[in-house]
Design a protein around this motif. Structure first.
Motif, PDB file in Angstrom:
ATOM      1  N   LYS A   1       0.861  -1.184   0.000  1.00 31.01           N
ATOM      2  CA  LYS A   1       0.000   0.000   0.000  1.00 31.01           C
ATOM      3  C   LYS A   1       0.896   1.233   0.000  1.00 31.01           C
ATOM      4  O   LYS A   1       1.684   1.450   0.926  1.00 31.01           O
ATOM      5  CB  LYS A   1      -0.930  -0.016   1.203  1.00 31.01           C
ATOM      6  CG  LYS A   1      -1.958  -1.119   1.109  1.00 31.01           C
ATOM      7  CD  LYS A   1      -2.956  -1.069   2.227  1.00 31.01           C
ATOM      8  CE  LYS A   1      -3.964  -2.206   2.072  1.00 31.01           C
ATOM      9  NZ  LYS A   1      -4.870  -2.291   3.220  1.00 31.01           N
ATOM     10  N   VAL A   2       0.777   2.030  -1.046  1.00 27.53           N
ATOM     11  CA  VAL A   2       1.634   3.199  -1.219  1.00 27.53           C
ATOM     12  C   VAL A   2       1.475   4.179  -0.050  1.00 27.53           C
ATOM     13  O   VAL A   2       2.447   4.772   0.405  1.00 27.53           O
ATOM     14  CB  VAL A   2       1.356   3.883  -2.573  1.00 27.53           C
ATOM     15  CG1 VAL A   2       2.093   5.207  -2.685  1.00 27.53           C
ATOM     16  CG2 VAL A   2       1.749   2.954  -3.722  1.00 27.53           C
ATOM     17  N   ALA A   3       0.273   4.321   0.467  1.00 24.14           N
ATOM     18  CA  ALA A   3       0.036   5.260   1.573  1.00 24.14           C
ATOM     19  C   ALA A   3       0.774   4.857   2.848  1.00 24.14           C
ATOM     20  O   ALA A   3       0.904   5.669   3.764  1.00 24.14           O
ATOM     21  CB  ALA A   3      -1.460   5.381   1.843  1.00 24.14           C
TER      22      ALA A   3
ATOM     23  N   ASN B   1       4.064  12.634   3.727  1.00 27.44           N
ATOM     24  CA  ASN B   1       2.885  13.228   3.080  1.00 27.44           C
ATOM     25  C   ASN B   1       3.233  13.759   1.689  1.00 27.44           C
ATOM     26  O   ASN B   1       2.438  13.634   0.754  1.00 27.44           O
ATOM     27  CB  ASN B   1       2.289  14.337   3.951  1.00 27.44           C
ATOM     28  CG  ASN B   1       1.610  13.788   5.187  1.00 27.44           C
ATOM     29  OD1 ASN B   1       1.149  12.638   5.205  1.00 27.44           O
ATOM     30  ND2 ASN B   1       1.533  14.581   6.237  1.00 27.44           N
ATOM     31  N   HIS B   2       4.419  14.349   1.558  1.00 26.28           N
ATOM     32  CA  HIS B   2       4.855  14.844   0.250  1.00 26.28           C
ATOM     33  C   HIS B   2       5.048  13.671  -0.722  1.00 26.28           C
ATOM     34  O   HIS B   2       4.650  13.749  -1.889  1.00 26.28           O
ATOM     35  CB  HIS B   2       6.139  15.657   0.393  1.00 26.28           C
ATOM     36  CG  HIS B   2       6.482  16.429  -0.836  1.00 26.28           C
ATOM     37  ND1 HIS B   2       7.746  16.908  -1.084  1.00 26.28           N
ATOM     38  CD2 HIS B   2       5.738  16.812  -1.913  1.00 26.28           C
ATOM     39  CE1 HIS B   2       7.770  17.538  -2.249  1.00 26.28           C
ATOM     40  NE2 HIS B   2       6.561  17.495  -2.764  1.00 26.28           N
ATOM     41  N   LEU B   3       5.638  12.584  -0.246  1.00 26.98           N
ATOM     42  CA  LEU B   3       5.836  11.407  -1.105  1.00 26.98           C
ATOM     43  C   LEU B   3       4.503  10.788  -1.539  1.00 26.98           C
ATOM     44  O   LEU B   3       4.395  10.238  -2.635  1.00 26.98           O
ATOM     45  CB  LEU B   3       6.701  10.363  -0.397  1.00 26.98           C
ATOM     46  CG  LEU B   3       8.172  10.741  -0.226  1.00 26.98           C
ATOM     47  CD1 LEU B   3       8.880   9.749   0.685  1.00 26.98           C
ATOM     48  CD2 LEU B   3       8.865  10.830  -1.584  1.00 26.98           C
ATOM     49  N   ARG B   4       3.481  10.890  -0.695  1.00 34.46           N
ATOM     50  CA  ARG B   4       2.153  10.362  -1.047  1.00 34.46           C
ATOM     51  C   ARG B   4       1.436  11.256  -2.061  1.00 34.46           C
ATOM     52  O   ARG B   4       0.494  10.821  -2.716  1.00 34.46           O
ATOM     53  CB  ARG B   4       1.291  10.242   0.210  1.00 34.46           C
ATOM     54  CG  ARG B   4       1.749   9.193   1.179  1.00 34.46           C
ATOM     55  CD  ARG B   4       0.855   9.132   2.426  1.00 34.46           C
ATOM     56  NE  ARG B   4       1.443   8.284   3.425  1.00 34.46           N
ATOM     57  CZ  ARG B   4       1.898   8.705   4.612  1.00 34.46           C
ATOM     58  NH1 ARG B   4       1.781   9.988   4.960  1.00 34.46           N
ATOM     59  NH2 ARG B   4       2.438   7.856   5.453  1.00 34.46           N
TER      60      ARG B   4
ATOM     61  N   PRO C   1      -2.959   3.655  -5.539  1.00 36.16           N
ATOM     62  CA  PRO C   1      -2.802   3.240  -4.142  1.00 36.16           C
ATOM     63  C   PRO C   1      -1.947   1.992  -3.894  1.00 36.16           C
ATOM     64  O   PRO C   1      -1.572   1.739  -2.751  1.00 36.16           O
ATOM     65  CB  PRO C   1      -4.247   2.981  -3.704  1.00 36.16           C
ATOM     66  CG  PRO C   1      -4.968   2.624  -4.965  1.00 36.16           C
ATOM     67  CD  PRO C   1      -4.316   3.430  -6.047  1.00 36.16           C
ATOM     68  N   VAL C   2      -1.625   1.238  -4.960  1.00 34.93           N
ATOM     69  CA  VAL C   2      -0.940  -0.039  -4.744  1.00 34.93           C
ATOM     70  C   VAL C   2       0.304  -0.140  -5.617  1.00 34.93           C
ATOM     71  O   VAL C   2       0.301   0.253  -6.778  1.00 34.93           O
ATOM     72  CB  VAL C   2      -1.899  -1.218  -5.045  1.00 34.93           C
ATOM     73  CG1 VAL C   2      -1.195  -2.551  -4.901  1.00 34.93           C
ATOM     74  CG2 VAL C   2      -3.109  -1.178  -4.129  1.00 34.93           C
ATOM     75  N   LEU C   3       1.354  -0.668  -5.036  1.00 38.14           N
ATOM     76  CA  LEU C   3       2.589  -1.021  -5.740  1.00 38.14           C
ATOM     77  C   LEU C   3       2.614  -2.544  -5.815  1.00 38.14           C
ATOM     78  O   LEU C   3       2.322  -3.214  -4.823  1.00 38.14           O
ATOM     79  CB  LEU C   3       3.781  -0.493  -4.943  1.00 38.14           C
ATOM     80  CG  LEU C   3       5.199  -0.833  -5.371  1.00 38.14           C
ATOM     81  CD1 LEU C   3       6.140   0.298  -4.956  1.00 38.14           C
ATOM     82  CD2 LEU C   3       5.686  -2.136  -4.807  1.00 38.14           C
TER      83      LEU C   3
END
Length: 192
Positions: free
Chosen positions: A73-75, A86-89, A100-102
């Motif tokens: 989960k990317v988050a 938060n910036h990376l999200r 949302p998914v890697l």
């Protein structure tokens, strides 16, 4: 009659092969999916995806036929700095809301040494899929004294280019390196 016999042999062979396959799952408490990126060309920043899972299906004790599937989960990205996470999200980087998914899906595993190999597969995130090659080290298999489960340990390492995934396109390499190291330490046990 001959066709029926051949069909029966194929079906029984397939059933036997499926019965022998083993599915392994990662132990989240003893697994880490991490990365390292250079900042300002002078330091390295590390992070991880805190919420990820790995499934490995194999019929061979040496894992040479392993089919590996990773979902993160990317988050759940975590670099220990909330503002940076938060910036990376955000849409500047991973755009976690839109993507949302890697995922990683293996193609094949090639043994290169007694406990080493190359893992070939497709990595997908930020709406892009690219072929990647990762180095694998197998540390062995033991019975975990706490869970009494057979447990195997691996390290997976490799390097990808963030530009291949259009990640942080507005940030030059002098700020954030194009090369991102992937470092995963994973313990697996058979799925129950």
């Amino acid at each position: 009659m001959k066709k029926l016999f051949i069909l029966s042999v194929i079906v029984l062979s397939s059933a036997a092969a499926m019965a022998q396959s083993k599915v392994w799952k990662n132990d989240p408490a003893h697994s880490r999916l991490g990365f390292v990126v250079k900042h300002l060309t002078i330091s390295e920043i590390s992070g991880r995806f805190a919420d990820f899972s790995v499934d490995v299906t194999t019929t061979k004790a040496d894992y040479s036929d392993a089919q590996i599937s990773v979902t993160a989960k990317v988050a759940s990205i975590d670099t220990d700095i909330e503002a940076r996470d938060n910036h990376l999200r955000s849409a500047d980087f991973f755009d976690a809301e839109k993507y949302p998914v890697l995922t990683f899906k293996s193609i094949y595993l090639k043994k290169t040494g007694q406990n080493e190999g190359k893992l070939y597969g497709n990595l997908s995130f930020h709406g892009i899929t690219k072929a990647v090659t990762l180095d694998v080290t197998y540390f062995g298999t033991v019975v975990n004294p706490m869970s009494k489960a057979e447990t195997a340990g691996f390290k997976i390492k490799g390097t990808i280019k963030r530009s291949d995934f259009n990640l942080g396109a507005n940030f030059p390499e002098a700020v954030i390196s194009d090369n991102i190291q992937i470092i995963a330490d994973v313990e697996f046990s058979p799925a129950k």
